[in-house]
Design a protein around this motif. Structure first.
Motif, mmCIF file in Angstrom:
data_model
loop_
_atom_site.group_PDB
_atom_site.id
_atom_site.type_symbol
_atom_site.label_atom_id
_atom_site.label_comp_id
_atom_site.label_asym_id
_atom_site.label_seq_id
_atom_site.Cartn_x
_atom_site.Cartn_y
_atom_site.Cartn_z
ATOM 1 N N UNK A 1 104.947 3.392 59.986
ATOM 2 C CA UNK A 1 104.649 4.759 59.569
ATOM 3 C C UNK A 1 103.991 4.775 58.187
ATOM 4 N N UNK A 2 104.451 3.895 57.300
ATOM 5 C CA UNK A 2 103.871 3.818 55.956
ATOM 6 C C UNK A 2 102.433 3.307 56.018
ATOM 7 N N UNK A 3 102.187 2.298 56.854
ATOM 8 C CA UNK A 3 100.829 1.762 57.019
ATOM 9 C C UNK A 3 99.907 2.839 57.578
ATOM 10 N N UNK A 4 100.395 3.589 58.566
ATOM 11 C CA UNK A 4 99.590 4.644 59.183
ATOM 12 C C UNK A 4 99.264 5.741 58.179
ATOM 13 N N UNK A 5 100.265 6.130 57.387
ATOM 14 C CA UNK A 5 100.049 7.173 56.387
ATOM 15 C C UNK A 5 99.027 6.722 55.352
ATOM 16 N N UNK A 6 99.132 5.460 54.937
ATOM 17 C CA UNK A 6 98.177 4.929 53.961
ATOM 18 C C UNK A 6 96.772 4.880 54.556
ATOM 19 N N UNK A 7 96.683 4.445 55.818
ATOM 20 C CA UNK A 7 95.372 4.380 56.479
ATOM 21 C C UNK A 7 94.733 5.744 56.612
ATOM 22 N N UNK A 8 95.524 6.737 57.010
ATOM 23 C CA UNK A 8 94.998 8.095 57.145
ATOM 24 C C UNK A 8 94.588 8.647 55.781
ATOM 25 N N UNK A 9 95.403 8.370 54.757
ATOM 26 C CA UNK A 9 95.071 8.844 53.417
ATOM 27 C C UNK A 9 93.767 8.249 52.904
ATOM 28 N N UNK A 10 93.580 6.956 53.102
ATOM 29 C CA UNK A 10 92.339 6.294 52.680
ATOM 30 C C UNK A 10 91.147 6.853 53.446
ATOM 31 N N UNK A 11 91.331 7.069 54.743
ATOM 32 C CA UNK A 11 90.241 7.597 55.566
ATOM 33 C C UNK A 11 89.820 8.978 55.083
ATOM 34 N N UNK A 12 90.797 9.869 54.862
ATOM 35 C CA UNK A 12 90.489 11.232 54.411
ATOM 36 C C UNK A 12 89.814 11.210 53.042
ATOM 37 N N UNK A 13 90.320 10.345 52.145
ATOM 38 C CA UNK A 13 89.719 10.250 50.809
ATOM 39 C C UNK A 13 88.265 9.798 50.890
ATOM 40 N N UNK A 14 88.022 8.739 51.660
ATOM 41 C CA UNK A 14 86.653 8.222 51.787
ATOM 42 C C UNK A 14 85.739 9.230 52.482
ATOM 43 N N UNK A 15 86.290 9.952 53.454
ATOM 44 C CA UNK A 15 85.469 10.940 54.153
ATOM 45 C C UNK A 15 85.064 12.065 53.205
ATOM 46 N N UNK A 16 86.014 12.539 52.402
ATOM 47 C CA UNK A 16 85.694 13.614 51.449
ATOM 48 C C UNK A 16 84.680 13.155 50.406
ATOM 49 N N UNK A 17 84.691 11.858 50.104
ATOM 50 C CA UNK A 17 83.799 11.322 49.085
ATOM 51 C C UNK A 17 82.396 11.037 49.628
ATOM 52 N N UNK A 18 82.318 10.593 50.904
ATOM 53 C CA UNK A 18 81.030 10.145 51.445
ATOM 54 C C UNK A 18 80.513 11.001 52.601
ATOM 55 N N UNK A 19 81.171 12.125 52.914
ATOM 56 C CA UNK A 19 80.776 12.902 54.087
ATOM 57 C C UNK A 19 79.347 13.427 54.002
ATOM 58 N N UNK A 20 78.850 13.653 52.793
ATOM 59 C CA UNK A 20 77.500 14.195 52.624
ATOM 60 C C UNK A 20 76.451 13.126 52.366
ATOM 61 N N UNK A 21 76.879 11.870 52.318
ATOM 62 C CA UNK A 21 75.915 10.792 52.042
ATOM 63 C C UNK A 21 75.975 9.697 53.102
ATOM 64 N N UNK A 22 77.154 9.108 53.301
ATOM 65 C CA UNK A 22 77.329 8.030 54.274
ATOM 66 C C UNK A 22 78.653 8.225 55.014
ATOM 67 N N UNK A 23 78.713 9.173 55.983
ATOM 68 C CA UNK A 23 79.989 9.478 56.646
ATOM 69 C C UNK A 23 80.535 8.346 57.496
ATOM 70 N N UNK A 24 79.744 7.307 57.744
ATOM 71 C CA UNK A 24 80.244 6.188 58.546
ATOM 72 C C UNK A 24 81.149 5.267 57.730
ATOM 73 N N UNK A 25 81.070 5.334 56.393
ATOM 74 C CA UNK A 25 81.849 4.439 55.532
ATOM 75 C C UNK A 25 83.344 4.509 55.811
ATOM 76 N N UNK A 26 83.957 5.702 55.905
ATOM 77 C CA UNK A 26 85.409 5.717 56.180
ATOM 78 C C UNK A 26 85.777 5.074 57.506
ATOM 79 N N UNK A 27 84.916 5.184 58.511
ATOM 80 C CA UNK A 27 85.183 4.565 59.810
ATOM 81 C C UNK A 27 85.140 3.043 59.682
ATOM 82 N N UNK A 28 84.099 2.532 59.023
ATOM 83 C CA UNK A 28 83.989 1.090 58.816
ATOM 84 C C UNK A 28 85.178 0.565 58.011
#
Length: 444
Positions: free
Chosen positions: A183-210
């Motif tokens: 559960x902790x790993x999943x929460x961390x993964x989701x948190x990182x994904x959301x952070x990266x998406x908010x940061x790169x959604x307007x430039x490189x939205x594929x980065x959080x997926x990679x």
């Protein structure tokens, strides 16, 4: 306000649009850009397609095959009848629970026939350009409510992956150390994904997926986590006919089910086209009816190998645009990338479930957040959207949509006849007039 998408003669440019220079399918000057964009978008489409196929209760390999075929049809169609210029075909998250409902009701053996009927209905809609009237008959805010209810189903379905652990680590205590760690790993993964998406959604939205997929694969080499299992099912060509023993009553229910599937698919495509047109780098006009031509052909063809429904998804199309795509050639590259994994499904066994869960939970959240678009229609529209979403989640997609439309019609009838003292004939006329105004404002 933009004009309605009307059918054009072959080679005719939509009035008010700037005639695009070169083909919509391929231009040599954009070869490298389209190739790079296709590789990035294709890689991003893999986990999304896997998650949607799982949500639809379809084999993952069949879902990937549907994407490959839809991309090929979309690229070929762009040579003759371009609908949009950077839209990326694929299986839609919004239709996943609908297909799952079909699988549970009619059985997987009958779904090919259902997809065939859906394609035939969409062909009729395309032939007579009825997509214009679907947005009149079904208000946009009701569709947003439908998608929100489906988004909630997706979110909750994949949230179960966030605390799933390998069978050998299961103990009598549910929240043991391994599950808490997961559960902790999943929460961390989701948190990182959301952070990266908010940061790169307007430039490189594929980065959080990679980042999430690569990070999950690396982590899985050191920590025991559940992995995706892809069955290498055979893809066989078969005539899509109902199975022996299918009753007339079930055929009637199939008909109405396919009508709902066809209509939702068309409406989602029209709404996606409006958004894709706005992000087109060359500001080219879309022709939704041409897009529907590609959709029904792809659906018709996929029914012969047991495939799923398709449309140009906004998430993949946005990624395609931001990655540098200029023509539909990028879509051919997307199909090629997905085809590699379809032919080598064993590679996907390295994908951790928690990483897929983060992507699909975020997808579900975005569908729920679409309710924000309803706010400018007023409090009644928001209440109807929330009511529809609740019905879809609690009662079912098919039944929920019908109940919401009936309630919507009754409310309009009572308000106009009791409050405004209007004759019944005028009520019907005003009802469709208001829906046309609301649906048209969505395409502004």
């Amino acid at each position: 306000m933009e004009k309605e998408n009307k059918p054009l003669e072959d080679g005719q440019q939509d009035v008010g649009g700037t005639a695009p220079s070169g083909s919509a399918a391929f231009q040599s000057q954009y070869f490298l850009r389209d190739t790079a964009a296709g590789v990035i978008t294709g890689a991003m489409a893999i986990p999304l397609s896997i998650g949607i196929a799982m949500m639809s209760d379809y084999p993952i390999k069949v879902g990937l095959a549907t994407v490959v075929f839809a991309c090929l049809v979309g690229w070929i169609n762009a040579w003759f009848k371009p609908g949009n210029y950077i839209g990326t075909p694929g299986i839609a998250a919004g239709l996943a629970p609908v297909l799952a409902l079909g699988v549970s009701t009619f059985g997987m053996e009958n779904m090919a026939f259902c997809i065939l009927m859906t394609a035939v209905m969409q062909a009729i809609i395309w032939k007579f350009n009825w997509q214009r009237y679907l947005l009149v008959a079904v208000p946009v805010y009701l569709v947003e409510g439908l998608l929100a209810g489906i988004g909630l189903k997706i979110f909750l379905k994949f949230s179960e992956f966030t605390y799933e652990i390998p069978a050998e680590l299961v103990t009598e205590t549910f929240w043991n150390a391994s599950r808490i760690q997961m559960a902790a790993i999943s929460a961390a993964g989701l948190g990182v994904f959301v952070f990266l998406f908010s940061k790169f959604k307007d430039t490189q939205p594929a980065i959080p997926y990679f980042a999430l997929i690569i990070g999950g694969v690396i982590l899985a080499q050191f920590v025991s986590v559940p992995m995706i299992t892809v069955a290498d099912v055979p893809l066989e060509l078969r005539i899509p006919l109902p199975t022996e023993g299918t009753t007339m009553l079930m055929l009637v229910y199939m008909f109405f089910f396919c009508a709902m599937l066809a209509i939702v698919d068309v409406i989602e495509q029209v709404m996606s086209n409006a958004a894709i047109e706005k992000i087109d780098p060359l500001k080219r006009k879309t022709n939704s009816n041409n897009s529907l031509f590609a959709i029904w052909i792809a659906n018709f063809g996929s029914s012969f190998f047991g495939g799923m429904t398709n449309l140009d998804g906004l998430a993949k199309s946005t990624t395609n645009k931001l990655a540098g795509a200029m023509t539909k050639f990028s879509v051919l590259i997307v199909g090629s990338v997905v085809c590699f994994f379809m032919l080598n499904p064993q590679v996907l066994d390295y994908l951790p479930k928690f990483a897929l869960a983060a992507i699909m939970m975020f997808t579900g959240y975005k569908m729920i957040a679409g309710l924000v678009h309803v706010t400018h229609y007023g409090p009644y529209a928001m209440m109807l959207a929330l009511f529809t979403g609740g019905l879809v989640y609690k009662v079912g997609i098919f039944e929920g949509m019908l109940i919401a439309m009936v309630v919507h019609g009754i409310i309009h009838f009572m308000v106009y006849t009791k409050h405004d003292n209007m004759p019944g004939k005028e009520v019907v006329k005003r009802y469709f007039s208001n829906l046309k105004r609301d649906s048209s404002s969505n395409l502004q």
